[in-house]
Design a protein around this motif. Structure first.
Motif, mmCIF file in Angstrom:
data_model
loop_
_atom_site.group_PDB
_atom_site.id
_atom_site.type_symbol
_atom_site.label_atom_id
_atom_site.label_comp_id
_atom_site.label_asym_id
_atom_site.label_seq_id
_atom_site.Cartn_x
_atom_site.Cartn_y
_atom_site.Cartn_z
ATOM 1 N N ASN A 149 100.712 33.421 -11.520
ATOM 2 C CA ASN A 149 101.718 32.755 -10.684
ATOM 3 C C ASN A 149 103.026 32.540 -11.432
ATOM 4 N N PHE A 150 102.959 32.357 -12.738
ATOM 5 C CA PHE A 150 104.135 32.034 -13.536
ATOM 6 C C PHE A 150 104.645 33.241 -14.319
ATOM 7 N N LEU A 184 111.648 30.655 -18.043
ATOM 8 C CA LEU A 184 111.487 29.339 -18.653
ATOM 9 C C LEU A 184 110.061 29.161 -19.184
ATOM 10 N N VAL A 185 109.089 29.593 -18.409
ATOM 11 C CA VAL A 185 107.690 29.494 -18.833
ATOM 12 C C VAL A 185 107.443 30.378 -20.050
ATOM 13 N N GLU A 186 108.075 31.538 -20.067
ATOM 14 C CA GLU A 186 107.923 32.435 -21.206
ATOM 15 C C GLU A 186 108.441 31.789 -22.490
ATOM 16 N N GLY A 244 99.072 25.613 -22.059
ATOM 17 C CA GLY A 244 99.440 26.997 -22.352
ATOM 18 C C GLY A 244 98.571 27.992 -21.618
ATOM 19 N N HIS A 245 97.277 27.732 -21.572
ATOM 20 C CA HIS A 245 96.386 28.622 -20.830
ATOM 21 C C HIS A 245 96.651 28.547 -19.328
ATOM 22 N N PHE A 246 96.987 27.366 -18.840
ATOM 23 C CA PHE A 246 97.311 27.226 -17.429
ATOM 24 C C PHE A 246 98.589 27.998 -17.089
#
Length: 72
Positions: A33-34, A39-41, A26-28
């Motif tokens: 960059n993301f 999708l990452v959200e 999660g921290h990464f």
């Protein structure tokens, strides 16, 4: 004070490791960059719920183990 079986306590370690990996991931994923990925959200929003589910599973495993110890 009762002695607990170390084998039963070691069964909870994989759950702990999964939660640690989820926290680090999660921290990464919070890197810049993301930032634009939907999708990452959604993935980041789901992490706390997944961790909560794993905690419930761990509590149920611990309660079952405690019940089995009391029955013996």
């Amino acid at each position: 004070m009762k002695n607990h079986s170390s084998k039963k306590e070691l069964m909870l370690l994989p759950i702990l490791l999964v939660v640690i990996i989820m926290c680090v991931a999660g921290h990464f994923l919070l890197q810049a960059n993301f930032q634009d990925s939907h999708l990452v959200e959604y993935l980041l929003a789901a992490i706390p719920f997944a961790m909560f589910g794993l905690v419930i599973v761990a509590f149920k495993m611990a309660a079952k183990s405690e019940q089995q110890e009391n029955d013996e």
